[in-house]
Scaffold this motif. Structure first.
Motif, mmCIF file in Angstrom:
data_model
loop_
_atom_site.group_PDB
_atom_site.id
_atom_site.type_symbol
_atom_site.label_atom_id
_atom_site.label_comp_id
_atom_site.label_asym_id
_atom_site.label_seq_id
_atom_site.Cartn_x
_atom_site.Cartn_y
_atom_site.Cartn_z
ATOM 1 N N ARG A 78 37.190 42.766 50.407
ATOM 2 C CA ARG A 78 38.486 43.394 50.689
ATOM 3 C C ARG A 78 38.968 44.225 49.497
ATOM 4 N NH1 ARG A 78 41.707 45.998 52.253
ATOM 5 N NH2 ARG A 78 43.618 45.615 53.409
ATOM 6 N N ILE A 79 38.710 43.724 48.284
ATOM 7 C CA ILE A 79 39.055 44.484 47.079
ATOM 8 C C ILE A 79 38.284 45.800 47.051
ATOM 9 C CG2 ILE A 79 38.783 44.533 44.565
ATOM 10 C CD1 ILE A 79 41.164 42.926 45.451
ATOM 11 N N ALA A 80 36.996 45.766 47.475
ATOM 12 C CA ALA A 80 36.194 46.992 47.517
ATOM 13 C C ALA A 80 36.801 48.006 48.476
ATOM 14 C CB ALA A 80 34.760 46.659 47.928
ATOM 15 N N ASP A 81 37.331 47.535 49.589
ATOM 16 C CA ASP A 81 37.960 48.442 50.555
ATOM 17 C C ASP A 81 39.274 49.027 50.025
ATOM 18 O OD1 ASP A 81 36.022 48.243 52.537
ATOM 19 O OD2 ASP A 81 36.926 46.467 53.429
ATOM 20 N N ILE A 82 40.028 48.217 49.303
ATOM 21 C CA ILE A 82 41.338 48.664 48.798
ATOM 22 C C ILE A 82 41.187 49.517 47.545
ATOM 23 C CG2 ILE A 82 43.526 47.897 47.795
ATOM 24 C CD1 ILE A 82 43.322 45.374 49.492
ATOM 25 N N TRP A 83 40.419 49.034 46.603
ATOM 26 C CA TRP A 83 40.355 49.619 45.262
ATOM 27 C C TRP A 83 39.329 50.750 45.171
ATOM 28 C CZ3 TRP A 83 38.573 46.765 40.213
ATOM 29 C CH2 TRP A 83 39.194 47.351 39.116
ATOM 30 N N GLY A 84 38.371 50.747 46.085
ATOM 31 C CA GLY A 84 37.279 51.718 46.037
ATOM 32 C C GLY A 84 35.967 51.006 45.734
ATOM 33 N N ARG A 85 34.935 51.347 46.480
ATOM 34 C CA ARG A 85 33.663 50.632 46.345
ATOM 35 C C ARG A 85 33.005 50.879 44.992
ATOM 36 N NH1 ARG A 85 33.970 53.520 51.062
ATOM 37 N NH2 ARG A 85 34.547 52.286 52.890
ATOM 38 N N LYS A 86 33.025 52.132 44.549
ATOM 39 C CA LYS A 86 32.385 52.463 43.275
ATOM 40 C C LYS A 86 33.082 51.756 42.124
ATOM 41 C CE LYS A 86 31.557 56.357 40.129
ATOM 42 N NZ LYS A 86 31.582 57.824 39.974
ATOM 43 N N PRO A 264 44.794 42.006 57.999
ATOM 44 C CA PRO A 264 44.031 40.791 57.702
ATOM 45 C C PRO A 264 42.937 41.000 56.661
ATOM 46 C CG PRO A 264 43.347 41.707 59.801
ATOM 47 C CD PRO A 264 44.533 42.507 59.359
ATOM 48 N N LEU A 265 42.653 39.926 55.906
ATOM 49 C CA LEU A 265 41.542 39.944 54.963
ATOM 50 C C LEU A 265 40.230 40.167 55.705
ATOM 51 C CD1 LEU A 265 40.399 39.329 52.067
ATOM 52 C CD2 LEU A 265 40.256 36.938 52.805
ATOM 53 N N LEU A 266 40.045 39.451 56.820
ATOM 54 C CA LEU A 266 38.866 39.602 57.670
ATOM 55 C C LEU A 266 39.331 39.976 59.076
ATOM 56 C CD1 LEU A 266 35.831 39.342 58.282
ATOM 57 C CD2 LEU A 266 36.202 36.895 58.691
ATOM 58 N N PRO A 267 39.377 41.272 59.387
ATOM 59 C CA PRO A 267 39.741 41.649 60.758
ATOM 60 C C PRO A 267 38.768 40.998 61.741
ATOM 61 C CG PRO A 267 39.715 43.568 59.298
ATOM 62 C CD PRO A 267 39.107 42.434 58.529
ATOM 63 N N LEU A 268 39.281 40.300 62.739
ATOM 64 C CA LEU A 268 38.408 39.561 63.648
ATOM 65 C C LEU A 268 37.459 40.478 64.408
ATOM 66 C CD1 LEU A 268 40.822 36.808 65.005
ATOM 67 C CD2 LEU A 268 39.235 36.724 63.061
ATOM 68 N N ARG A 269 37.798 41.779 64.472
ATOM 69 C CA ARG A 269 36.894 42.726 65.118
ATOM 70 C C ARG A 269 35.554 42.827 64.379
ATOM 71 N NH1 ARG A 269 41.096 45.660 62.800
ATOM 72 N NH2 ARG A 269 40.504 46.894 60.964
ATOM 73 N N VAL A 270 35.549 42.471 63.094
ATOM 74 C CA VAL A 270 34.309 42.532 62.315
ATOM 75 C C VAL A 270 33.298 41.484 62.779
ATOM 76 C CG1 VAL A 270 33.331 42.196 59.998
ATOM 77 C CG2 VAL A 270 35.429 43.532 60.289
ATOM 78 N N VAL A 271 33.788 40.284 63.124
ATOM 79 C CA VAL A 271 32.875 39.183 63.458
ATOM 80 C C VAL A 271 32.757 38.917 64.954
ATOM 81 C CG1 VAL A 271 33.119 38.011 61.247
ATOM 82 C CG2 VAL A 271 34.744 37.518 63.072
#
Length: 511
Positions: A78-86, A264-271
């Motif tokens: 989730r941090i990678a999505d918010i802060w940037g993957r690189k 959400p931290l883990l959107p249920l659509r992911v799983v």
């Protein structure tokens, strides 16, 4: 629908010119993380003696890493999505290098355990960032298959490479170098990533789901610690049972919370998408079998066959070769021609056949006649299955969810590895105890008693390996039934379209 897909493809940007250079540094970072999961195992006896760690606490050198890594992976994604993957990737690498230096310089038990926990925490940052970077940088189906083939081979074979490297460093230098060796890996990967990677757009900048972070971290830590404690204290231990109950309650509360919060931290659509769910479940089960086998073969080769640490490491080479061939030459070549389930399912079955051979293990088993072919089959099967599994981890995902979807496949591996080591080792120990109870009394001389003890040890291994065969069978069944996407559509470089359309076989993220 075809017009929508064509329009989506037309809007897709040109592939990143530096994507193959970026893959080198992403793969190097992944190798470092996977190596670290096994490299310390061989060095543990030396570190324990040098630092005066008690037998009761030595497991924490492994467990501290697994708890931090497995418990924080969703948070890291989730941090990678918010802060940037690189940015997350480079930060994770720098932190991992610092934690490794801290561990290599440890002067006592507390310092070493703290370093291992920090390694796990920073690993939880960089691992999902690495996989999600691949997912958004490689948009052509053929190139994507090759990239994930390389990544899958490293993810699968890195653990065995760690045994070889750990053997060399421990035998010819000392245990501290199993930590220091991470530093050049991390520095090179971080510098390369900083200058080469150009991250595509598509971040999720929603506020961080704090309740989700707390519940998921505590739930996963309770689960991993429960299995770890079961290994040493037994399944009927009240604390072990309490940890499993707490884990179930916390994870249920986590799912409920994720269904209610706006970001959400883990959107249920992911799983809940069946293909991704099939990947997470089957891969986690396969890792349970594989990590348990690493442990058994290491003990078998060193204790029963009398191999040195270096010779033990080299004895795993056929598995590494099989994984590389299976991933890059079978999986990557066939993935653009056949449906992923036709690689994953048979791959797990071939690995199961290799595992089945190892149920015939005896004290005097031939390496060339039994261990070598078994490892080749296991490696080929796992390598073939890992490659499409890694790619499908982000099947049909939106760019904003790429980090957390990548974290889920890493979570399934880490939790699977921790569970596999504890579960199969407990089964083996119970079988060995029962065997010794029945046979040790009839052994007269000391030599006969030692022989019976060795036989009991091998008997425990083979009993646990039978369970591993069954687990791989279940993994294959899940891959065949859950994964229903077809082969990639070679006419399009974008897959952000309707997941119900079979033409978009391995959806690649549109930006």
């Amino acid at each position: 629908m075809s017009e929508t897909l064509q329009a989506s493809a037309a809007k897709a940007p040109a592939p990143d010119a530096n994507r193959w250079k970026a893959l080198v540094f992403i793969a190097l970072a992944q190798l470092m993380v996977v190596l670290d999961a096994t490299i310390v195992n061989i060095a543990l006896p030396s570190a324990q003696q040098d630092l005066g760690i008690s037998d009761g606490n030595r497991q924490w050198v492994i467990t501290a890493y697994a708890l931090a890594f497995g418990g924080l992976l969703l948070f890291g994604g989730r941090i990678a999505d918010i802060w940037g993957r690189k940015r997350t990737f480079v930060t994770g690498l720098i932190g991992f290098a610092a934690a490794s230096a801290f561990g290599g310089a440890a002067t006592g038990e507390a310092m070493l355990l703290g370093a291992r926990a920090l390694q796990g925490a920073f690993g939880a940052l960089l691992a999902p960032a690495a996989l999600s970077l691949l997912a958004v940088m490689f948009t052509d189906a053929k190139e994507r298959a090759k990239a994930f083939g390389i990544y899958g081979a490293i993810a699968g074979g890195g653990g065995a490479v760690g045994l070889i490297l750990g053997g060399f460093l421990t035998e010819y230098l000392n245990w501290r170098w199993t930590f220091f060796v991470n530093i050049p890996f991390a520095i090179v990967a971080a510098a390369g990533a900083y200058f080469v990677i150009r991250e595509p757009a598509g971040r999720n900048r929603s506020p961080l789901d704090i309740p989700g972070v707390v519940l998921s971290t505590l739930g996963l830590v309770s689960l991993v610690y429960g299995f770890t404690r079961a290994e040493s204290n037994g399944w009927d231990d009240s604390m072990t049972i309490g940890l499993f109950v707490a884990s179930a309650v916390l994870l249920a509360a986590f799912v409920f919370t994720e269904s209610k919060v706006k970001a959400p931290l883990l959107p249920l659509r992911v799983v809940t998408e069946r293909n991704r769910a099939g990947v997470y479940l089957s891969l986690g089960l396969a890792i349970i079998a594989m990590f348990g086998l690493f442990l058994f073969l290491t003990y078998y080769l060193q204790i029963v066959q009398g191999y040195s640490p270096v010779k033990t490491g080299f004895a795993f080479l056929p598995m590494i070769v099989g994984m590389i061939v299976g991933s890059t030459q079978i999986g990557a070549r066939l993935m653009t021609r056949v449906a992923p389930r036709l690689l994953m399912g048979p791959g797990f079955l071939v690995a199961g056949i290799g595992m089945l051979l190892l149920t015939q293990l005896e004290i005097g088993s031939s390496y060339a006649g039994l261990l070598l072919p078994a490892q080749l089959l296991l490696g080929l099967g796992m390598g073939t299955a890992f490659m499409p599994a890694m790619s499908l981890a982000t099947h049909g995902i939106e760019p904003r969810d790429a980090g957390v979807a990548s974290a889920m496949v890493n979570t399934s591996q880490q939790v699977g590895g921790a569970i596999g080591t504890a579960l199969l080792n407990t089964i083996a120990a119970s079988a060995t105890t029962a065997y010794l109870k029945d046979h040790l009394g009839g052994a007269g001389s000391k030599a006969q008693q030692q022989l019976v003890q060795m036989e009991g040890l091998v008997h425990g291994f083979t009993n646990a390996i039978w369970f591993a065969v069954g687990i791989l069978g279940v993994a294959a069944l899940i891959a065949f039934t859950f994964v229903n996407t077809g082969r990639p559509d070679m006419s399009s470089t974008s897959g952000a379209g309707d997941e119900a359309q079979d033409e978009v076989k391995i959806p690649v993220i549109a930006h």
